[in-house]
Design an enzyme around this catalytic site. Structure first.
Site, short mmCIF file in Angstrom:
data_model
loop_
_atom_site.label_atom_id
_atom_site.label_comp_id
_atom_site.label_asym_id
_atom_site.label_seq_id
_atom_site.Cartn_x
_atom_site.Cartn_y
_atom_site.Cartn_z
N HIS A 87 1.63 4.28 -2.98
CA HIS A 87 1.64 5.74 -2.83
C HIS A 87 2.90 6.32 -3.46
O HIS A 87 2.85 7.29 -4.23
CB HIS A 87 1.59 6.13 -1.35
CG HIS A 87 0.23 6.07 -0.73
ND1 HIS A 87 -0.91 6.53 -1.37
CD2 HIS A 87 -0.18 5.62 0.49
CE1 HIS A 87 -1.95 6.36 -0.58
NE2 HIS A 87 -1.54 5.81 0.55
N HIS A 144 -5.70 7.28 -2.57
CA HIS A 144 -6.67 6.30 -2.11
C HIS A 144 -7.85 6.22 -3.08
O HIS A 144 -8.22 7.21 -3.71
CB HIS A 144 -7.16 6.64 -0.70
CG HIS A 144 -6.08 6.50 0.33
ND1 HIS A 144 -5.65 7.55 1.10
CD2 HIS A 144 -5.31 5.44 0.70
CE1 HIS A 144 -4.69 7.14 1.92
NE2 HIS A 144 -4.46 5.86 1.68
N HIS A 175 0.83 -1.21 0.00
CA HIS A 175 0.00 0.00 0.00
C HIS A 175 0.87 1.26 0.00
O HIS A 175 0.65 2.17 -0.81
CB HIS A 175 -0.91 -0.03 1.23
CG HIS A 175 -1.79 1.16 1.40
ND1 HIS A 175 -3.14 1.14 1.08
CD2 HIS A 175 -1.54 2.42 1.86
CE1 HIS A 175 -3.66 2.34 1.34
NE2 HIS A 175 -2.71 3.12 1.81
N GLU A 176 1.87 1.30 0.89
CA GLU A 176 2.72 2.49 0.97
C GLU A 176 3.60 2.63 -0.27
O GLU A 176 3.87 3.75 -0.73
CB GLU A 176 3.57 2.44 2.24
CG GLU A 176 2.78 2.45 3.54
CD GLU A 176 1.81 3.62 3.66
OE1 GLU A 176 2.04 4.67 3.02
OE2 GLU A 176 0.79 3.49 4.37
#
Length: 747
Positions: free
Chosen positions: A158, A164, A154-155
């Site tokens: 980014h 998101h 997830h990070e």
């Protein structure tokens, strides 16, 4: 040989077992195993750390956006540093996440070697990242509780340029935001942004995205959601983080304008008539047939017979003909980049117990031809006619084919044959242990909280005996509707020469999503790393990972000693298990690994002095007016905010300029593959030959490429001669026609 209609394949496993179910019931006062708790939400971790970041986990630059600004997209592969302040488990989880990117996307990573743009992973406060390439060194924080594979993915997404999912301009068509339930001053995390700020890359809204908020993100009341879905069935799906969704991967490849993966060599589910380029043997006795699921007794594994007109497999009939007749099925020629591959496939044998199913490889003979055969593994028929998963380890460094060979053992006593489906060949290690649990629906229904199933003993590459314990309805948690999973050691044949207590080993447990295409699997992976600090009062304060015969209990099922368990009493929800393909064929499959991470204790390398953290970071929902209508007061930070630094104020805060030396930088050899990235032009294939990149150039019927990097296009000599002949003939014909015409005019 000619194609008829097919079904085929077979496999080898380091250690595999199909469970004969023996359910153990929890007695009062008898449970001394350690539950590490449930995986916490990223935003819950950051709130507890006192962080109020943009969208909960983003340090946002004021001026750029990677979804819209091409200059903020990374040049691949992305350089990285693993800081020494990271937990050892986090380092292993980060490397595991890298392998998922390599397997499922075109994105790759490489150890830092002085580049101006790079990522440094550090244990700072909370879980957070920045958006896109900032053209300088930048942090990803993997703080306490963030060392889960999906959290790290997830990070990293980014950092690759993704916001998101619920920030999309069209999100109100798909979810409801309950503004009165959001913590005061955190409402900004639910803002949407128009197409001038972020783009959905022409993909639909994705409830399963790894980038979607969970239903209880930033909520005032722990039992009341802040976000619900317009389609109620997805309320229990959003925010669950097993792995990338299929749409996540589509967006990732579109953003970076590439599609090829790095470690997936081959995949076939036999749904297409060309059977993925596989070929029949020409010197055997029979053929594999391309079968379908039209008959009740012939159901494929891909779709388990649920789709009319679909669901194909390969099949070798062993009930006809003579004993010893054989049929070969060969893959296309494959060009490996690494030195180890894992061949995974599903198979079943419904004929005679004397039938044999073998995996071979056909290798390069050093003269350019793929012809030398070597047997790798043999499978024998048995009474279990269910689909089984198999893993075969290959160690091919040159071009090769994998080969399936079926042999009739006793046609007179056979009423079926050998089935093969869902082949995957990756350049990754096979799992150390594979546990298949049959009739899982009945087990889920007939067990209660605390009931457990214990796996058989598997051995890792070092010789440690390992196993897992499954809690079908959870262990001791208050929430119902969850499955629990824990890890333990077994005593084994090698204990006298092994290290005890065993530390710095990462236990990796994977509940397999049995989707046919490994790129679209959303398997759940849980991992922790053993330490001498992991002790238990139940064994008088001894280390849990000491020799099992010393600190464990006797288990009559294996006639061995078993340690206490360590893991998660609430690992995955029943809803998610049933929604995806975790329970395909009413079977649950669990992988287990136990890997030595000692070489990762010292990984940090000094960064270039010119690389600094970017200036101009926005926090606390303080995005500029260009980012949203309901924006709040902006704050411009000139350096990394102190609230994001180390939890211990007495320790010097690390930055990318203060990284220190690295000792014993023992990276796996494949991180330095000369073929990553591919240096070959014009779709040439790169092959690692003794550490040097060697290009295999594309050749067509008319043209071929040559040169060290396949940079030069040439015309085949035969075609060139034909063209010259045609041109000469055309000139001659023109001359004759002209002469004849002139002669007639003179007459």
């Amino acid at each position: 040989m000619l194609w008829i209609q097919p079904a085929c394949l077979l496999s080898l496993i380091f250690s595999a077992h199909i469970a004969a179910v023996s359910i153990k019931h929890l007695l009062n006062g008898s449970d001394h195993d350690t539950d590490v708790g449930e995986q916490k939400d990223i935003f819950e971790i950051n709130l507890a750390a006192g962080l109020n970041l943009f969208q909960g986990d983003i340090l946002l630059p004021r001026t750029r956006n990677a979804m819209r600004d091409p200059s903020s997209r990374w040049k691949l592969p992305i350089p990285y540093i693993l800081a020494d302040n990271l937990e050892l488990n986090a380092k292993g989880a980060i490397l595991h996440a890298f392998e998922m990117f390599r397997l499922k996307s075109c994105v790759d990573f490489k150890p830092y070697e002085g580049e101006s743009s790079y990522i440094i992973f550090q244990k700072l406060s909370g879980c957070w990242s920045m958006i896109g390439d900032q053209q300088v060194g930048q942090n990803i924080s993997i703080g306490e509780g963030c060392d889960f594979k999906a959290t790290i993915e997830h990070e990293i997404l980014h950092a690759l340029g993704f916001f998101h999912e619920q920030s999309r301009t069209d999100r109100d068509d798909y979810v409801n935001i309950w503004w009165d339930q959001i913590i005061t001053d955190y409402e900004h995390n639910f803002n949407t942004y128009d197409d001038n700020t972020i783009t959905d890359l022409n993909t639909p809204y994705d409830y399963e995205s790894l980038m979607h908020y969970g239903p209880f993100s930033f909520n005032k009341n722990e039992s009341i959601p802040t976000i619900t879905t317009k389609i109620p069935e997805f309320n229990t799906i959003i925010g669950q983080l097993p792995d990338f969704s299929a749409i996540d991967l589509i967006r990732l490849n579109r953003m970076y304008n590439c599609t090829a993966t790095h470690t997936l060599l081959d995949h076939c589910d036999f749904e297409k008539t060309n059977v993925c380029g596989m070929i029949q043997g020409t010197r055997d006795d029979a053929d594999w047939a391309h079968g379908d699921s039209s008959q009740p007794e012939q159901v494929d594994h891909t779709l388990v017979g649920q789709c009319k007109g679909a669901g194909y497999f390969m099949f070798f009939n062993t009930s006809l003909g003579a004993r010893g007749e054989a049929a070969l099925l060969e893959s296309r020629i494959l060009y490996p980049k690494r030195k180890q591959q894992c061949l995974q496939f599903f198979y079943k044998m419904t004929g005679s117990p004397a039938d044999r199913f073998e995996v071979w490889v056909r290798r390069d003979d050093n003269a350019g031809k793929v012809r030398q055969l070597a047997k790798i593994q043999t499978f024998q028929g048995d009474s279990d006619h269910n689909w089984k998963i198999a893993h075969v380890t290959l160690n091919e460094e040159k071009k090769f084919r994998y080969v399936f060979l079926g042999t009739k053992g006793d046609p007179g006593n056979s009423s079926g044959g050998i089935y093969l489906d869902d082949i995957t060949l990756t350049e990754t290690p096979c799992p150390a242990g594979v546990w298949t649990i049959r009739n899982i629906s009945q087990i889920l229904e007939n067990t209660v909280k605390g009931d457990k199933l214990v796996s058989p003993r598997f051995y890792n590459s070092e010789g440690y005996g390992v196993g897992v314990t499954l809690y079908p309805n959870g262990r001791i948690t208050s929430n119902s509707g969850f499955l629990g999973l824990t890890f333990h050691l077994y005593s084994g044949d090698n204990d006298a020469i092994l290290e005890w207590p065993v530390e710095n080993r990462q236990a990796i447990m994977t509940i397999l999503d049995q989707e046919a295409d490994t790129r679209n699997r959303m398997s759940l992976t849980l991992m922790f790393t053993t330490s001498k600090n992991q002790t238990s009062s139940a064994i008088n304060g001894s280390v849990i990972w000491d020799r099992p015969s010393k600190v464990g209990v006797y288990d009559k099922d294996c006639d061995c000693f078993r340690s206490l368990d360590w893991g998660w009493g609430q690992a995955i929800s029943h809803q998610l298990l049933k929604r995806r393909n975790f329970l395909k064929g009413d079977s649950l499959i669990i992988f287990v690994d136990f890997k030595d991470l000692t070489h990762l204790n010292r990984t940090e390398v000094p960064a270039s002095a010119r690389s600094t953290m970017p200036r101009g970071l926005l926090l606390q929902g303080q995005e500029s007016p260009a980012l949203g209508e309901s924006s709040r007061k902006a704050m411009l930070e000139e350096s990394l905010p102190s609230s994001l630094g180390q939890r211990h104020p007495s320790r010097q805060k690390r930055s990318v300029e203060n990284t220190g030396p690295m000792e014993d930088h023992n990276w796996p050899q494949y991180f330095r593959d000369p073929c990553d990235p591919n240096p070959c032009q014009n779709e040439g294939t790169c092959v690692n030959v003794k550490g040097m990149a060697s290009c295999r150039c594309v050749s067509g019927h008319a043209f071929f490429y040559a040169g060290e990097r396949c940079q030069a296009m040439h015309v085949h000599g035969s075609l060139l001669g034909l063209l010259i002949g045609c041109i000469a003939g055309l000139i001659f014909l023109t001359f004759v026609t002209f002469s004849t015409t002139n002669g007639k005019l003179r007459q």
